[in-house]
Scaffold this motif. Sequence first.
Motif, mmCIF file in Angstrom:
data_model
loop_
_atom_site.group_PDB
_atom_site.id
_atom_site.type_symbol
_atom_site.label_atom_id
_atom_site.label_comp_id
_atom_site.label_asym_id
_atom_site.label_seq_id
_atom_site.Cartn_x
_atom_site.Cartn_y
_atom_site.Cartn_z
ATOM 1 N N ALA A 1 0.810 -1.228 0.000
ATOM 2 C CA ALA A 1 0.000 0.000 0.000
ATOM 3 C C ALA A 1 0.837 1.268 0.000
ATOM 4 O O ALA A 1 0.404 2.306 -0.512
ATOM 5 C CB ALA A 1 -0.946 -0.002 1.198
ATOM 6 N N HIS A 2 2.033 1.231 0.567
ATOM 7 C CA HIS A 2 2.860 2.431 0.680
ATOM 8 C C HIS A 2 3.551 2.821 -0.614
ATOM 9 O O HIS A 2 4.129 3.904 -0.721
ATOM 10 C CB HIS A 2 3.929 2.200 1.751
ATOM 11 N N LEU A 3 3.504 1.955 -1.625
ATOM 12 C CA LEU A 3 4.254 2.184 -2.863
ATOM 13 C C LEU A 3 3.509 3.131 -3.793
ATOM 14 O O LEU A 3 2.270 3.225 -3.757
ATOM 15 C CB LEU A 3 4.479 0.852 -3.579
ATOM 16 N N PRO A 4 4.245 3.833 -4.674
ATOM 17 C CA PRO A 4 3.583 4.587 -5.743
ATOM 18 C C PRO A 4 2.715 3.650 -6.579
ATOM 19 O O PRO A 4 2.965 2.429 -6.640
ATOM 20 C CB PRO A 4 4.755 5.152 -6.555
ATOM 21 N N LEU A 5 1.730 4.203 -7.260
ATOM 22 C CA LEU A 5 0.749 3.365 -7.949
ATOM 23 C C LEU A 5 1.376 2.406 -8.969
ATOM 24 O O LEU A 5 0.975 1.232 -9.017
ATOM 25 C CB LEU A 5 -0.316 4.240 -8.615
ATOM 26 N N PRO A 6 2.337 2.809 -9.810
ATOM 27 C CA PRO A 6 2.916 1.847 -10.752
ATOM 28 C C PRO A 6 3.559 0.651 -10.044
ATOM 29 O O PRO A 6 3.367 -0.498 -10.452
ATOM 30 C CB PRO A 6 3.953 2.672 -11.526
ATOM 31 N N GLU A 7 4.338 0.933 -8.978
ATOM 32 C CA GLU A 7 4.977 -0.155 -8.246
ATOM 33 C C GLU A 7 3.948 -1.001 -7.507
ATOM 34 O O GLU A 7 4.104 -2.229 -7.376
ATOM 35 C CB GLU A 7 6.011 0.401 -7.266
ATOM 36 N N PHE A 8 2.889 -0.373 -7.027
ATOM 37 C CA PHE A 8 1.817 -1.119 -6.366
ATOM 38 C C PHE A 8 1.203 -2.131 -7.334
ATOM 39 O O PHE A 8 1.060 -3.320 -7.012
ATOM 40 C CB PHE A 8 0.755 -0.137 -5.866
ATOM 41 N N CYS A 9 0.853 -1.668 -8.538
ATOM 42 C CA CYS A 9 0.241 -2.568 -9.534
ATOM 43 C C CYS A 9 1.214 -3.659 -9.973
ATOM 44 O O CYS A 9 0.844 -4.831 -10.103
ATOM 45 C CB CYS A 9 -0.227 -1.761 -10.741
ATOM 46 N N ASP A 10 2.470 -3.290 -10.210
ATOM 47 C CA ASP A 10 3.460 -4.276 -10.630
ATOM 48 C C ASP A 10 3.680 -5.326 -9.541
ATOM 49 O O ASP A 10 3.865 -6.519 -9.836
ATOM 50 C CB ASP A 10 4.786 -3.597 -10.969
ATOM 51 N N GLY A 11 3.667 -4.898 -8.288
ATOM 52 C CA GLY A 11 3.818 -5.841 -7.189
ATOM 53 C C GLY A 11 2.650 -6.810 -7.100
ATOM 54 O O GLY A 11 2.828 -8.007 -6.865
ATOM 55 N N ILE A 12 1.439 -6.298 -7.273
ATOM 56 C CA ILE A 12 0.245 -7.166 -7.274
ATOM 57 C C ILE A 12 0.369 -8.212 -8.376
ATOM 58 O O ILE A 12 0.126 -9.405 -8.162
ATOM 59 C CB ILE A 12 -1.038 -6.323 -7.469
ATOM 60 N N VAL A 13 0.743 -7.763 -9.571
ATOM 61 C CA VAL A 13 0.871 -8.681 -10.707
ATOM 62 C C VAL A 13 1.958 -9.717 -10.443
ATOM 63 O O VAL A 13 1.764 -10.920 -10.664
ATOM 64 C CB VAL A 13 1.168 -7.889 -11.999
ATOM 65 N N ALA A 14 3.126 -9.274 -9.972
ATOM 66 C CA ALA A 14 4.246 -10.189 -9.762
ATOM 67 C C ALA A 14 3.910 -11.264 -8.729
ATOM 68 O O ALA A 14 4.279 -12.436 -8.881
ATOM 69 C CB ALA A 14 5.476 -9.405 -9.331
ATOM 70 N N ARG A 15 3.209 -10.874 -7.671
ATOM 71 C CA ARG A 15 2.939 -11.823 -6.596
ATOM 72 C C ARG A 15 1.732 -12.719 -6.868
ATOM 73 O O ARG A 15 1.701 -13.870 -6.428
ATOM 74 C CB ARG A 15 2.703 -11.079 -5.282
ATOM 75 N N LEU A 16 0.740 -12.206 -7.595
ATOM 76 C CA LEU A 16 -0.521 -12.937 -7.707
ATOM 77 C C LEU A 16 -0.877 -13.403 -9.115
ATOM 78 O O LEU A 16 -1.650 -14.352 -9.262
ATOM 79 C CB LEU A 16 -1.672 -12.071 -7.176
ATOM 80 N N ALA A 17 -0.351 -12.738 -10.145
ATOM 81 C CA ALA A 17 -0.772 -13.086 -11.502
ATOM 82 C C ALA A 17 0.202 -14.011 -12.211
ATOM 83 O O ALA A 17 -0.160 -14.667 -13.187
ATOM 84 C CB ALA A 17 -0.959 -11.813 -12.336
ATOM 85 N N ALA A 18 1.450 -14.071 -11.753
ATOM 86 C CA ALA A 18 2.437 -14.913 -12.428
ATOM 87 C C ALA A 18 2.014 -16.380 -12.350
ATOM 88 O O ALA A 18 1.725 -16.897 -11.278
ATOM 89 C CB ALA A 18 3.808 -14.718 -11.788
ATOM 90 N N GLY A 19 1.974 -17.035 -13.494
ATOM 91 C CA GLY A 19 1.596 -18.441 -13.529
ATOM 92 C C GLY A 19 0.117 -18.713 -13.398
ATOM 93 O O GLY A 19 -0.294 -19.869 -13.253
ATOM 94 N N SER A 20 -0.717 -17.674 -13.450
ATOM 95 C CA SER A 20 -2.156 -17.891 -13.334
ATOM 96 C C SER A 20 -2.672 -18.718 -14.508
ATOM 97 O O SER A 20 -2.218 -18.572 -15.636
ATOM 98 C CB SER A 20 -2.889 -16.539 -13.300
#
Length: 634
Positions: free
Chosen positions: A576-595
């Motif tokens: 939550a503390h990250l700027p919006l681009p890093e926030f979105c990239d972090g969500i994708v990296a942790r949850l979308a990889a290999g979906s």
Amino acid sequence: MHAAQRLLPAAADPGLQALASLAARLLHAESAEVSLVTEVRTIAAGGGAAVGRSGERTALSEALCPLAVLAQAPFVVADAAGDERVAHLGPVRRGEVGAYLAAPLVADSGEAVGALCVYQPTPRAWTPGEVQLLQELGDAAAAQLETAALVHDFATSTSSPDTASGLDGRDGASSAGRLSIQLGQVGRFALSLADVADLEELVAAVAEEGLPLLGCNGGSVAMPDPDDPRSSDPTADPDERFVIARLTSSYGFSAQGSYGRLPLSTPLPLYEAARTGRTVLVGNEAECRAYSPEMADVLEATGSIAFAAVPLRVGGEVRGVVTCGWDHPQPFDAAQLALLETFAAQCAQALGRVQALAAERAAAAVAAGMSEALQRSLLTALPEPDHLHLLARYVPAADQAQVGGDWYDAFMVRDGSTCLVVGDVTGHDREAAVAMAQVRNVLRGVAHAVTQPPAAILRSLDWALRDLAVGALSTAVVAKIEQDEQAAARGLRTLRWSSAGHPPPLLVHPEGRVELLERAPDLLLGLVVDTDRHDHTVILPPECTVLLYTDGLIERRGQDLQTGLARLRQTAQELAHLPLPEFCDGIVARLAAGSEDDVALLAVRLHPEDRPRPAEAGPQRLPVDLTQETPTTL
């Protein structure tokens, strides 16, 4: 009919039972049958509700499968009672068959001998993909019938007095015993081929593991050159059609280099078998030298003096040739020929399977590429109104065949609000991507024409999808970020949204607390018109973030939805503390990889209006600015 009679002894084969059960399961059908057609219909195997019907014989007038045999092509019936071709038949009149799909079983002779069918008591529209799948399973069933028949012939021949002369001068009992051991070894080898995933692995297994089981000192597996289109063209000159042969390592590098790629017209047993589709036998050195002058070089290069070149048939078509070589003479009596044919039939069945898988992968890659290209062409540049910072991400499924109908969208409407949309059309293929484009575009038009809350937009969209004959089901969440004068004075905005069966929006509060905006969702889009849809609201303070997403972000095989939502909530809180681009990239990296599903997400962060728009949010972009830009690349 003779070919079907020859295969009747194979009707009790357990491999057919497995294929029938697989057909029922993969096509989600109530029943499946493998049947042979002679003067009667004989059920060789049953799957689903038809398990236990093996061996059942009925008159042809009581069966639908003879129609598939006569057509020698897939036989498709969506509504049996209304189909004049079958409405008069007993199973239809008794209500046992409401929908029916059959693939003909083609023997090695090229004759249709029966059918693999699936059926159910209610009408059903069969898709082209389902028809293709059943045809591939039918090819496998035909190969299994041929193999089981050969095993039966082999068992009969080894118990016959005709085998008394044996092989290489051995007595009949010794010969039969050795062949029986070899047959068992070939059977176990055939089972191991079920784990082979691609053509290269299959060819290596047959050459290096299978041929030694036949007592060979070497051999080869050959197929048309896949890199030369003329090689698979039956009208091309044999001098211009090339065959790629994988020789066993026992023959050495020199032989592998000399005979790895030659024209179909080459006067050697392998190429005669490929041209004619007949097994070619050369039993000793004298016969080899008499076969053609070129055989003298083969004898010297390989050390073999006897050869059997056996075609690999898949659905009546020669797809390759397996050549067996021995360093001692061979009698090629009935028992040995049955063993060779059994070995080749098992190899051919595996070949058909891996080639079908390769074709499916190639087709899926093409379809997925087209679907993804279509999706990306529709994922337009986002507006950046006032102090709102919008960002989106799209991640294709790890499995290309699963790329489908996920999308996001954001635009400003004439009432001054910013409209946010994330949706997911059911399905994972090119049709889903096309349907997604239709739903997205219709929704855009409705949202601009109906300047009302999201629930009213979705109600109007239901009607539009019906009236425009957009045959698609979709989940979606439509949200508006609104601000009246009173809220503007306090620096607040309102999120108003309505959900059509979609996962809940996520709200990250300024202090980092994460809230899932879980409300009772309404029905999916495209199910019914004039259904009740509801709006929900929440106040948005400055520095908060709203995240909309598709279910690929939270769903995992073997886990319930609440587990996925909890994982998303925890991840968002950590980022939550990250700027919006890093926030979105972090969500994708942790949850979308290999979906296993594709993922679309749309995030908006609200910046304080009493300060300048922060640099990290980029410049303000309104619709007039977007007309000058091309869509962003994600």
